[in-house]
Design a protein around this motif. Sequence first.
Motif, PDB file in Angstrom:
ATOM      1  N   UNK A 232       0.836  -1.197   0.000  1.00 44.44           N
ATOM      2  CA  UNK A 232       0.000   0.000   0.000  1.00 44.44           C
ATOM      3  C   UNK A 232       0.869   1.244   0.000  1.00 44.44           C
ATOM      4  N   UNK A 233       0.210   2.352  -0.165  1.00 43.24           N
ATOM      5  CA  UNK A 233       0.817   3.666  -0.044  1.00 43.24           C
ATOM      6  C   UNK A 233      -0.068   4.494   0.875  1.00 43.24           C
ATOM      7  N   UNK A 234       0.395   5.684   1.210  1.00 40.26           N
ATOM      8  CA  UNK A 234      -0.338   6.541   2.142  1.00 40.26           C
ATOM      9  C   UNK A 234      -0.645   7.870   1.454  1.00 40.26           C
ATOM     10  N   UNK A 235      -1.884   8.301   1.590  1.00 43.86           N
ATOM     11  CA  UNK A 235      -2.264   9.635   1.140  1.00 43.86           C
ATOM     12  C   UNK A 235      -2.536  10.437   2.410  1.00 43.86           C
ATOM     13  N   UNK A 236      -1.853  11.575   2.536  1.00 44.42           N
ATOM     14  CA  UNK A 236      -1.930  12.369   3.761  1.00 44.42           C
ATOM     15  C   UNK A 236      -2.509  13.746   3.468  1.00 44.42           C
ATOM     16  N   UNK A 237      -3.449  14.148   4.312  1.00 50.04           N
ATOM     17  CA  UNK A 237      -3.995  15.493   4.202  1.00 50.04           C
ATOM     18  C   UNK A 237      -3.805  16.259   5.507  1.00 50.04           C
TER      19      UNK A 237
ATOM     20  N   UNK B 290      -2.025  -0.033  -4.090  1.00 53.00           N
ATOM     21  CA  UNK B 290      -1.449   0.566  -5.301  1.00 53.00           C
ATOM     22  C   UNK B 290      -2.482   0.577  -6.432  1.00 53.00           C
ATOM     23  N   UNK B 291      -2.401   1.606  -7.247  1.00 54.28           N
ATOM     24  CA  UNK B 291      -3.313   1.728  -8.383  1.00 54.28           C
ATOM     25  C   UNK B 291      -4.028   3.058  -8.372  1.00 54.28           C
ATOM     26  N   UNK B 292      -5.017   3.174  -9.256  1.00 53.65           N
ATOM     27  CA  UNK B 292      -5.738   4.432  -9.432  1.00 53.65           C
ATOM     28  C   UNK B 292      -6.863   4.573  -8.415  1.00 53.65           C
ATOM     29  N   UNK B 293      -6.977   5.778  -7.853  1.00 52.05           N
ATOM     30  CA  UNK B 293      -8.028   6.085  -6.883  1.00 52.05           C
ATOM     31  C   UNK B 293      -8.615   7.457  -7.190  1.00 52.05           C
ATOM     32  N   UNK B 294      -9.918   7.578  -6.953  1.00 51.01           N
ATOM     33  CA  UNK B 294     -10.610   8.856  -7.089  1.00 51.01           C
ATOM     34  C   UNK B 294     -10.807   9.434  -5.695  1.00 51.01           C
ATOM     35  N   UNK B 295     -10.377  10.671  -5.500  1.00 48.95           N
ATOM     36  CA  UNK B 295     -10.526  11.341  -4.211  1.00 48.95           C
ATOM     37  C   UNK B 295     -11.409  12.571  -4.382  1.00 48.95           C
ATOM     38  N   UNK B 296     -12.254  12.816  -3.398  1.00 47.27           N
ATOM     39  CA  UNK B 296     -12.996  14.077  -3.345  1.00 47.27           C
ATOM     40  C   UNK B 296     -12.414  14.857  -2.170  1.00 47.27           C
ATOM     41  N   UNK B 297     -11.992  16.079  -2.452  1.00 43.92           N
ATOM     42  CA  UNK B 297     -11.327  16.909  -1.458  1.00 43.92           C
ATOM     43  C   UNK B 297     -12.093  18.204  -1.247  1.00 43.92           C
ATOM     44  N   UNK B 298     -12.076  18.695  -0.025  1.00 47.17           N
ATOM     45  CA  UNK B 298     -12.617  20.005   0.320  1.00 47.17           C
ATOM     46  C   UNK B 298     -11.440  20.851   0.765  1.00 47.17           C
ATOM     47  N   UNK B 299     -11.369  22.069   0.252  1.00 47.21           N
ATOM     48  CA  UNK B 299     -10.259  22.950   0.623  1.00 47.21           C
ATOM     49  C   UNK B 299     -10.482  23.574   1.992  1.00 47.21           C
TER      50      UNK B 299
ATOM     51  N   UNK C  18     -12.585  16.968  -7.401  1.00 47.39           N
ATOM     52  CA  UNK C  18     -12.230  15.564  -7.594  1.00 47.39           C
ATOM     53  C   UNK C  18     -10.776  15.499  -8.055  1.00 47.39           C
ATOM     54  N   UNK C  19     -10.086  14.449  -7.623  1.00 47.42           N
ATOM     55  CA  UNK C  19      -8.682  14.256  -7.988  1.00 47.42           C
ATOM     56  C   UNK C  19      -8.457  12.771  -8.254  1.00 47.42           C
ATOM     57  N   UNK C  20      -7.804  12.467  -9.365  1.00 51.92           N
ATOM     58  CA  UNK C  20      -7.397  11.099  -9.646  1.00 51.92           C
ATOM     59  C   UNK C  20      -5.953  10.948  -9.196  1.00 51.92           C
ATOM     60  N   UNK C  21      -5.697   9.934  -8.408  1.00 48.51           N
ATOM     61  CA  UNK C  21      -4.362   9.704  -7.851  1.00 48.51           C
ATOM     62  C   UNK C  21      -3.909   8.301  -8.214  1.00 48.51           C
ATOM     63  N   UNK C  22      -2.687   8.177  -8.701  1.00 47.98           N
ATOM     64  CA  UNK C  22      -2.093   6.869  -8.951  1.00 47.98           C
ATOM     65  C   UNK C  22      -1.193   6.553  -7.760  1.00 47.98           C
ATOM     66  N   UNK C  23      -1.689   5.668  -6.876  1.00 44.78           N
ATOM     67  CA  UNK C  23      -0.955   5.321  -5.654  1.00 44.78           C
ATOM     68  C   UNK C  23       0.169   4.353  -5.968  1.00 44.78           C
ATOM     69  N   UNK C  24       1.316   4.612  -5.387  1.00 47.18           N
ATOM     70  CA  UNK C  24       2.482   3.736  -5.500  1.00 47.18           C
ATOM     71  C   UNK C  24       2.727   3.091  -4.149  1.00 47.18           C
ATOM     72  N   UNK C  25       3.176   1.852  -4.162  1.00 51.17           N
ATOM     73  CA  UNK C  25       3.473   1.145  -2.915  1.00 51.17           C
ATOM     74  C   UNK C  25       4.624   1.831  -2.187  1.00 51.17           C
TER      75      UNK C  25
END
Length: 135
Positions: free
Chosen positions: A25-30, A63-72, A90-97
């Motif tokens: 997996x990978x980590x997406x941090x906000x 890992x792979x493509x993910x769709x994220x919905x973000x609020x600023x 909306x943001x498309x993110x390609x997650x890397x391990x």
Amino acid sequence: MKPQGWLLLISAVLTGCASNQEFACGVVASGVRPPAEQGLFQVMVTHIDGKAVVSKASYRLAPGEHQLRLVELIDDPRLGVSLRDRSYREMTLWMEADQQFSLAARFDPDSQPVEQGRYWEPTIWQQQPQTCSLE
């Protein structure tokens, strides 16, 4: 060792490698505060792959493509948009391990029209290695 023994050994090793990939997996941090002096502000993840999520500082993703919905969460007096009129993107993110992607809102105070939410863009402002496992 007999040829069949070698085949079993190789099969076991390859199966072990495949199962490790299943838990990569990978980590997406906000929750990491980006540098405001660069026009970057925090965001909040509200949906991942179309599913609502509880607000957290980070999420583990396969890992792979993910769709994220973000609020600023832009805190800049030049914005002039009330909290109830803030927009999501909306943001498309390609997650890397074994990587961490830190997200931010790139604020553009000169964008028009503000009413349509075009005053910001989601961006990855930092990428760094981080060991991750879904186990």
